[in-house]
Design a protein around this motif. Structure first.
Motif, mmCIF file in Angstrom:
data_model
loop_
_atom_site.group_PDB
_atom_site.id
_atom_site.type_symbol
_atom_site.label_atom_id
_atom_site.label_comp_id
_atom_site.label_asym_id
_atom_site.label_seq_id
_atom_site.Cartn_x
_atom_site.Cartn_y
_atom_site.Cartn_z
ATOM 1 N N VAL A 357 0.857 -1.181 0.000
ATOM 2 C CA VAL A 357 0.000 0.000 0.000
ATOM 3 C C VAL A 357 0.896 1.234 0.000
ATOM 4 C CG1 VAL A 357 -1.869 1.227 1.148
ATOM 5 C CG2 VAL A 357 -1.727 -1.263 1.339
ATOM 6 N N GLU A 358 0.694 2.094 -1.000
ATOM 7 C CA GLU A 358 1.504 3.310 -1.124
ATOM 8 C C GLU A 358 0.634 4.527 -0.880
ATOM 9 O OE1 GLU A 358 4.559 4.054 -4.423
ATOM 10 O OE2 GLU A 358 2.906 5.374 -5.006
ATOM 11 N N VAL A 359 1.066 5.417 0.019
ATOM 12 C CA VAL A 359 0.392 6.686 0.287
ATOM 13 C C VAL A 359 1.334 7.793 -0.169
ATOM 14 C CG1 VAL A 359 -0.654 8.171 2.024
ATOM 15 C CG2 VAL A 359 -0.820 5.685 2.255
ATOM 16 N N LYS A 360 0.931 8.530 -1.188
ATOM 17 C CA LYS A 360 1.809 9.529 -1.799
ATOM 18 C C LYS A 360 1.101 10.869 -1.857
ATOM 19 C CE LYS A 360 4.595 10.275 -5.987
ATOM 20 N NZ LYS A 360 4.992 9.683 -7.289
ATOM 21 N N ASP A 361 1.786 11.921 -1.430
ATOM 22 C CA ASP A 361 1.213 13.261 -1.528
ATOM 23 C C ASP A 361 2.186 14.180 -2.256
ATOM 24 O OD1 ASP A 361 2.838 15.067 0.393
ATOM 25 O OD2 ASP A 361 2.362 13.372 1.677
ATOM 26 N N ASP A 362 1.651 15.274 -2.801
ATOM 27 C CA ASP A 362 2.491 16.238 -3.516
ATOM 28 C C ASP A 362 2.714 17.487 -2.668
ATOM 29 O OD1 ASP A 362 0.003 17.414 -3.599
ATOM 30 O OD2 ASP A 362 0.100 17.966 -5.725
ATOM 31 N N GLY A 363 2.800 17.295 -1.351
ATOM 32 C CA GLY A 363 2.952 18.411 -0.433
ATOM 33 C C GLY A 363 4.380 18.856 -0.248
ATOM 34 N N GLY A 364 4.649 19.413 0.932
ATOM 35 C CA GLY A 364 5.948 20.020 1.186
ATOM 36 C C GLY A 364 7.012 19.071 1.677
ATOM 37 N N GLY A 365 6.670 17.806 1.915
ATOM 38 C CA GLY A 365 7.644 16.851 2.424
ATOM 39 C C GLY A 365 7.855 17.010 3.916
ATOM 40 N N VAL A 366 8.651 16.123 4.488
ATOM 41 C CA VAL A 366 8.938 16.166 5.926
ATOM 42 C C VAL A 366 9.777 17.403 6.234
ATOM 43 C CG1 VAL A 366 10.099 14.991 7.834
ATOM 44 C CG2 VAL A 366 8.806 13.669 6.149
ATOM 45 N N ASP A 367 9.403 18.127 7.272
ATOM 46 C CA ASP A 367 10.164 19.300 7.714
ATOM 47 C C ASP A 367 11.304 18.815 8.609
ATOM 48 O OD1 ASP A 367 11.158 21.661 8.657
ATOM 49 O OD2 ASP A 367 9.207 22.527 9.207
ATOM 50 N N PHE A 368 12.414 18.437 7.973
ATOM 51 C CA PHE A 368 13.521 17.865 8.732
ATOM 52 C C PHE A 368 14.161 18.881 9.672
ATOM 53 C CE2 PHE A 368 13.401 14.896 5.074
ATOM 54 C CZ PHE A 368 13.266 13.719 5.781
ATOM 55 N N ALA A 369 14.176 20.146 9.287
ATOM 56 C CA ALA A 369 14.740 21.167 10.171
ATOM 57 C C ALA A 369 13.938 21.266 11.464
ATOM 58 C CB ALA A 369 14.773 22.514 9.451
ATOM 59 N N ARG A 370 12.601 21.267 11.335
ATOM 60 C CA ARG A 370 11.750 21.307 12.521
ATOM 61 C C ARG A 370 11.914 20.032 13.342
ATOM 62 N NH1 ARG A 370 9.537 23.399 16.880
ATOM 63 N NH2 ARG A 370 7.468 22.546 17.363
ATOM 64 N N LEU A 371 12.086 18.891 12.675
ATOM 65 C CA LEU A 371 12.265 17.624 13.375
ATOM 66 C C LEU A 371 13.549 17.645 14.200
ATOM 67 C CD1 LEU A 371 11.247 14.778 13.906
ATOM 68 C CD2 LEU A 371 12.326 14.033 11.783
ATOM 69 N N ARG A 372 14.636 18.196 13.644
ATOM 70 C CA ARG A 372 15.881 18.308 14.413
ATOM 71 C C ARG A 372 15.679 19.196 15.639
ATOM 72 N NH1 ARG A 372 17.703 18.537 9.039
ATOM 73 N NH2 ARG A 372 19.037 16.769 8.480
ATOM 74 N N GLU A 373 14.916 20.260 15.454
ATOM 75 C CA GLU A 373 14.652 21.180 16.562
ATOM 76 C C GLU A 373 13.892 20.480 17.692
ATOM 77 O OE1 GLU A 373 11.820 25.114 17.256
ATOM 78 O OE2 GLU A 373 12.632 24.717 15.253
#
Length: 725
Positions: A357-373
């Motif tokens: 099962v694949e869930v795909k969106d055309d959004g902004g992607g994971v906010d890795f900078a916020r995740l590091r914070e």
């Protein structure tokens, strides 16, 4: 005759099932099942009549407005996006009213009613209710551009008997016949047992005759002749018993195989209902968040019902998460040059052994900078981790990158549920996210739980196996592919013109036998959410299907092992948990992961009984973070059954639940000898003094209010209950 109050209560009890049926009917109609429309119209008409007779005005008005919209579609109007959204909103409103009678004055219901009126006006006129609708007409220029064209299947097309329905049922006639056959075979075995006992009696008599002690020499020849006769008769009887036993065993095996096949067929369901729920969740989340999102659902498959039950909450969380966190607001999408309407696509593909099962969106992607914070206070070196190394942290309990708590996010509950549910199935989660371009999450789960296709491997004294769906490839380690890096060995993987360096670990070292990857070893390249990694092994075999038993039943256990497959030579093959294997390799622990089962400390078992899915998920997550094993139940009846099957160390329950209330369940627990003293904590919205007094009389440790829920208070009470305080 039942009172009006009883009738109202009965009406409300049946409403959730009827709302679910109506939702499936409309979503099925959107996917081309045109015959659903007449059934849906009849269902709404019945709801409207019952509600008005019972003076439930809000329910009656909603059903009537929804019925008007359906009549317009039946009259030939072409349904639009607004049509579906208004009807699904009306069904959600009916569900809200059935669960909370006080919601009649909620402002949300007025919005739903206005949306229904707008949808009815957009569709234009239609014949009066009850008249037959003409064929659907092509859309005119005045119709809203977001048109949903149903695929017109013959409405009276008979179902394919070879295909399972969305919710298959046991064939009672087949099961009854097989049970009768098994009972007959059981009777035959009782007869065979009597014949064996007779043979045993004769054998004892024979032993007495041939006993040389006190033998009369003059009668010795006579006794020899007599024992020969006994022996021949015993041999004849045993030969007949052996033949009958073989025939009985073969027939019993056939009957059991047929019974297993009947049960398997009944346990297999199609994915249409699940995908309908996904479509509904996507559209509901988009409406709630005020986002313009197109939800595409494609493909179909067959699943074991138990697999579907685990997959559903995980998939719904992923879709809601994609719309909330993935799809950007309209102004952001405009600045990035994206279409105003976002897209979330769910695709189902089935293979011989698994469902992807694949869930795909055309959004902004994971906010890795916020995740590091967010990770910085608790994860040393979080700021230096690359994007791939951050991905596993997305599935940690309590993690949220939201800056505020919204309607469907910000509570730290979500992706940890995905990891838990898919992990419980022995499946995998894979994540690929590109900033500004979107995120793709792939779930791979076994098609059924009766067996699993694995790649057997050997490593030192261990015989292991890895699920086939987790294996990317198998490579032979050569000097040019095996690289020594400062952070450990890596293997070079080449695909076309691209090359990738994947971390490489010795499986023997991970299992406690030591060793390092060396040229000439075989290496299994495995999928993980953070990317590919490889383990070197002594040898491997071709994939094959194996039957699994719980690893707790083995004399040694390990967090790396999630199941055991018996082998033909009486040994056991250990099925490895790929996710934990990767985590263990990255942590580089000093102690071996295998210990004697008797020496392992058993984690306390908690039972959570709660009919509200989100609340249940939140409570289970808290208890698991405390190191408890957790069983879940959605109502009192299921909770009582689970408690009797596996006595818990503590029970956390709601009060107001279907089938059997929390109060009734606790009373039944106190009447059960093995459960009479189990600590019980109640978490409820009810603030009735009589209920609290009754609970205290049943020995409940604490009664907590959901309206004033404090997590630390719950943790303290659970810890005290387990400590015997």
């Amino acid at each position: 005759m039942r009172s009006r109050a009883d009738l109202v209560a009965a009406f409300r009890r049946t409403m959730p099932d009827r709302v679910a049926q109506a939702t499936d009917l409309w979503l099925g109609y959107e996917q081309g099942q045109s015959g659903n429309l007449q059934v849906l119209r009849r269902l709404l008409h019945t709801l409207k009549g019952e509600a008005h007779m019972l003076e439930l005005a809000a329910c009656g008005d909603l059903a009537e407005l929804a019925e008007d919209v359906i009549d317009a579609v039946r009259g030939g109007a072409r349904p639009t996006q607004l049509t579906g959204d208004s009807l699904l909103g009306a069904l959600e409103g009916l569900g809200l009213l059935s669960a909370s009678p006080d919601a009649e004055a909620a402002p949300e219901l007025e919005i739903v009613k206005e949306t229904l009126r707008a949808a009815r006006a957009e569709l234009g006129g239609g014949p009066p209710a009850g008249e037959l609708a003409p064929a659907l007409v092509p859309p005119s220029d005045s119709v809203h551009e977001s048109v949903l064209p149903p695929r017109l299947d013959p409405p009276d097309a008979p179902p394919d008997p070879a295909q399972p329905t969305a919710r298959a049922a046991l064939d009672a006639e087949a099961v009854g016949a097989l049970l009768q056959e098994l009972q007959r075979l059981h009777g035959e075995r009782e007869v065979i047992q009597r014949r064996l006992r007779e043979s045993q009696r004769m054998l004892r008599a024979l032993l007495v005759e041939i006993d040389p002690r006190g033998a009369d020499v003059d009668r010795f020849a006579e006794r020899i002749a007599k024992t020969l006769g006994y022996g021949a008769e015993i041999e004849r009887l045993l030969s007949a018993v052996r033949a009958d036993w073989s025939s009985n065993e073969f027939a019993a095996g056939r009957a059991l195989d047929e019974l297993d096949e009947v049960v398997r067929r009944a346990s297999v369901v199609r994915t249409e209902r699940l995908l309908n729920q996904v479509s509904l969740a996507a559209r509901s989340a988009a409406r709630m968040l005020g986002k313009d999102v197109e939800a595409r659902v494609e493909g179909t498959g067959l699943l074991d019902a138990a697999v579907e039950r685990r997959l559903e909450p995980a998939l719904l969380h992923l879709v809601r998460n994609a719309i909330d966190h993935g799809i950007e607001p309209a102004d952001v999408r405009a600045r990035r040059g994206k279409p105003a309407r976002g897209t979330v696509a769910v695709t189902v593909v089935q293979t011989d052994a698994a469902v992807r099962v694949e869930v795909k969106d055309d959004g902004g992607g994971v906010d890795f900078a916020r995740l590091r914070e967010v990770l910085a206070p608790s994860v040393p070196g979080a700021s230096t981790l690359d994007d791939a190394e951050l991905i596993p942290y997305l599935f940690a309990h309590g993690l949220t990158t939201s800056r505020s708590v919204g309607a469907i996010s910000g509570r730290g509950v979500g992706l940890d549920i995905v990891a838990r549910e898919i992990g419980a199935l022995g499946g995998q989660v894979r994540v690929d996210s590109k900033p500004g371009l979107g995120t793709t999450i792939v779930l791979v789960v076994p098609k059924n739980l009766h067996g699993e296709e694995v790649v057997p491997v050997s490593s030192g004294r261990f015989r292991c196996a890895v699920p086939t769906h987790a294996v990317h490839s198998v490579v032979l380690l050569e000097d040019e592919e095996l690289l020594r890096a400062p952070d450990g060995p890596r293997v070079r993987l080449t695909s076309g013109a691209c090359a990738e360096l994947a971390p490489l670990y010795a499986l023997g070292a991970l299992l406690g036998d030591g060793g390092q990857p060396a040229p000439g070893d075989a290496a299994l390249v495995l999928h993980h959410a953070a990317g590919l990694f490889a383990v070197s092994v002594d040898g491997y075999e071709n994939p094959r299907l194996v039957a699994l038993v719980r690893s707790e039943e083995m004399p040694l256990t390990s967090p790396l092992v999630r199941g055991v497959a018996p082998t033909a030579d009486g040994e056991a093959m250990l099925l490895l948990d790929v996710e934990r294997l990767f985590a263990y390799a990255r942590q580089a622990p000093g102690s071996a992961p295998f210990t004697a089962a008797a020496d392992q400390k058993r984690e306390p078992l908690a039972l959570v009984v709660e009919d509200a899915p989100v609340a249940r998920e939140l409570l289970c997550g808290i208890l698991r973070s405390m190191g408890l094993r957790v069983e879940e139940a959605s109502d009192g009846r299921e909770g009582l059954a689970r408690a009797r099957a596996a006595p818990p160390d503590v029970v956390l329950t709601d009060l107001e639940m279907p089938y059997l209330s929390g109060l009734e369940m606790v009373a039944e627990l106190r009447r059960s000898p093995g459960l009479a003293r189990v600590p019980v904590v109640v978490l409820t919205t009810a603030a009735q003094e009589q209920s609290e007094a009754a609970l205290r009389g049943l020995g409940v440790r604490a009664v907590l209010s959901k309206q004033r829920f404090v997590e630390e208070e719950l943790r303290r009470i659970i810890a005290a209950s387990l400590g015997g305080a």
